[in-house]
Scaffold this active site. Structure first.
Site, mmCIF file in Angstrom:
data_model
loop_
_atom_site.group_PDB
_atom_site.id
_atom_site.type_symbol
_atom_site.label_atom_id
_atom_site.label_comp_id
_atom_site.label_asym_id
_atom_site.label_seq_id
_atom_site.Cartn_x
_atom_site.Cartn_y
_atom_site.Cartn_z
ATOM 1 N N ARG A 43 19.201 18.527 -55.697
ATOM 2 C CA ARG A 43 20.578 19.029 -55.734
ATOM 3 C C ARG A 43 21.222 18.485 -56.999
ATOM 4 O O ARG A 43 21.257 17.289 -57.229
ATOM 5 C CB ARG A 43 21.349 18.558 -54.498
ATOM 6 C CG ARG A 43 22.839 18.848 -54.594
ATOM 7 C CD ARG A 43 23.580 18.362 -53.369
ATOM 8 N NE ARG A 43 23.387 19.271 -52.252
ATOM 9 C CZ ARG A 43 23.652 18.963 -50.987
ATOM 10 N NH1 ARG A 43 24.074 17.754 -50.691
ATOM 11 N NH2 ARG A 43 23.474 19.848 -50.033
ATOM 12 N N ARG B 260 35.525 16.754 -54.307
ATOM 13 C CA ARG B 260 35.416 16.300 -52.924
ATOM 14 C C ARG B 260 36.701 15.663 -52.407
ATOM 15 O O ARG B 260 36.892 15.537 -51.188
ATOM 16 C CB ARG B 260 34.256 15.304 -52.786
ATOM 17 C CG ARG B 260 32.891 15.963 -52.675
ATOM 18 C CD ARG B 260 32.759 16.858 -51.448
ATOM 19 N NE ARG B 260 33.031 16.163 -50.221
ATOM 20 C CZ ARG B 260 32.122 15.498 -49.529
ATOM 21 N NH1 ARG B 260 30.874 15.433 -49.960
ATOM 22 N NH2 ARG B 260 32.453 14.897 -48.404
ATOM 23 N N ASP C 282 24.076 24.001 -48.456
ATOM 24 C CA ASP C 282 23.484 22.991 -47.583
ATOM 25 C C ASP C 282 22.375 23.636 -46.761
ATOM 26 O O ASP C 282 22.502 24.794 -46.323
ATOM 27 C CB ASP C 282 24.534 22.378 -46.651
ATOM 28 C CG ASP C 282 23.996 21.147 -45.938
ATOM 29 O OD1 ASP C 282 24.092 20.042 -46.506
ATOM 30 O OD2 ASP C 282 23.466 21.293 -44.821
ATOM 31 N N TYR D 115 15.900 19.290 -37.339
ATOM 32 C CA TYR D 115 17.332 18.977 -37.308
ATOM 33 C C TYR D 115 17.946 19.428 -35.990
ATOM 34 O O TYR D 115 18.735 18.724 -35.365
ATOM 35 C CB TYR D 115 18.050 19.671 -38.461
ATOM 36 C CG TYR D 115 18.167 18.863 -39.720
ATOM 37 C CD1 TYR D 115 18.958 17.715 -39.775
ATOM 38 C CD2 TYR D 115 17.494 19.237 -40.883
ATOM 39 C CE1 TYR D 115 19.086 16.983 -40.939
ATOM 40 C CE2 TYR D 115 17.613 18.506 -42.051
ATOM 41 C CZ TYR D 115 18.405 17.377 -42.069
ATOM 42 O OH TYR D 115 18.524 16.651 -43.226
ATOM 43 N N ARG E 40 27.587 13.230 -55.483
ATOM 44 C CA ARG E 40 28.575 12.153 -55.594
ATOM 45 C C ARG E 40 28.344 11.222 -56.767
ATOM 46 O O ARG E 40 29.218 10.431 -57.116
ATOM 47 C CB ARG E 40 28.603 11.348 -54.282
ATOM 48 C CG ARG E 40 29.341 12.067 -53.155
ATOM 49 C CD ARG E 40 29.199 11.314 -51.852
ATOM 50 N NE ARG E 40 27.861 11.488 -51.288
ATOM 51 C CZ ARG E 40 27.424 10.832 -50.227
ATOM 52 N NH1 ARG E 40 28.195 9.932 -49.640
ATOM 53 N NH2 ARG E 40 26.210 11.055 -49.759
#
Length: 310
Positions: free
Chosen positions: A2, A15, A51, A126, A6
């Site tokens: 990705r 964000r 995502d 998940y 951050r």
């Protein structure tokens, strides 16, 4: 893997205004962070900001992000829960393809755009575990003891992710990368029995978009997957991603030196000094030996604690 994250001040500023999911669902914002990251990093392709778990929501399994824990969802679904999962709402993920259109419009022919999706095994894990796991006990328990429910879940995931990814291609994505983040927990036998048929189905569907024999190239990446590489190659994906745990030349040899490979600098090396980092990157290039088909990349994603100096 990705690009926006951050570690980058520009992304952290965004964000402060939006959550991760809000960024994904606002095409103009998702396009903005995609474009900024690609231009700041000066990479050779831009990967759309999205995502892996977005398809779960339209299937009827909402998820959220918990501080320090990552994505969480309802854990341990029963067979009746799987039967209720929907496969007719992939179009509701259209905000991702809309973001791709904006990125493609911005870059034109200057930079390719990569779309992506989660592999069926990783998405199923998940769903069943409800989040991250060390041993994947609940996912494997369903595989072993409820094979019919497992197959139904995997088939539904393939149906949704295939349509979702196809829309990304129709929007202008030049390739699709399939992330199998958790597949390394499987033995070769279990991978072949419970995962390979389904991810192969997904790859084949994406390679035949628009009833063509060749759609877009597919990159298939799994972590901790050294023992699985020959089986992963059987999916027919044109590119196999290698994580940092295996030397690049060894991984390529394991694949019979056929097809293309992507990788595989250890992302933790980005915390090292430049001399060490440069040396390790050069090692990977030496292992590739100038053969066509090597895409230099990290062996996994940037770490949030990294700070990019522009």
């Amino acid at each position: 893997m990705r690009q926006a994250g951050r570690y980058m001040a520009e992304y952290r500023a965004v964000r402060k205004q939006y959550s991760l999911i809000e960024i994904c669902k606002k095409p103009e914002v998702a396009a903005q962070v995609t474009i900024e990251a690609a231009e700041i990093l000066k990479v050779d392709a831009a990967i759309i900001f999205a995502d892996l778990l977005l398809p779960l929501e339209v299937m009827g399994l909402p998820f959220h992000f918990s501080a320090g824990e990552g994505p969480r969802s309802k854990a341990h679904p029963h067979s009746e829960d799987i039967t209720r999962l929907r496969t007719d709402r992939a179009a509701d993920l259209g905000y991702v393809s809309e973001a791709i259109k904006l990125v493609v419009k911005h870059f034109g022919d200057k930079l390719p755009v990569i779309g992506f999706c989660g592999a069926p095994f990783t998405l199923a894990s998940y769903m069943i575990e409800g989040g991250g796991s060390r041993n994947y006990i609940h996912a494997k328990k369903m595989m072993y003891s409820q094979p019919a429910a497992w197959n139904e879940l995997m088939q539904k995931l393939v149906a949704v992710t295939a349509e979702y990814s196809a829309e990304q291609v129709r929007a202008g994505a030049d390739t699709i990368q399939i992330f199998d983040s958790w597949v390394g927990c499987l033995s070769v036998e279990d991978y072949r029995r419970y995962a390979l048929p389904h991810v192969t189905d997904l790859v084949k569907r994406l390679q035949q978009i628009g009833q063509k024999k060749t759609g877009v190239p597919i990159i298939y990446f799994g972590t901790d997957s050294s023992t699985l590489l020959p089986a992963m190659q059987e999916t027919g994906a044109e590119v196999i991603g290698l994580d940092w745990r295996i030397p690049l030349d060894t991984g390529w040899q394991t694949l019979g030196n056929k097809g293309a490979v992507q990788g595989n600098l250890d992302p933790v090396l980005l915390f090292a000094d430049w001399k060490e980092l440069k040396s390790r990157a050069e090692d990977i290039l030496r292992q590739a030996a100038g053969r066509p088909g090597h895409i230099f990349n990290l062996g996994h994603a940037f770490f949030p604690k990294l700070r990019w100096k522009t």
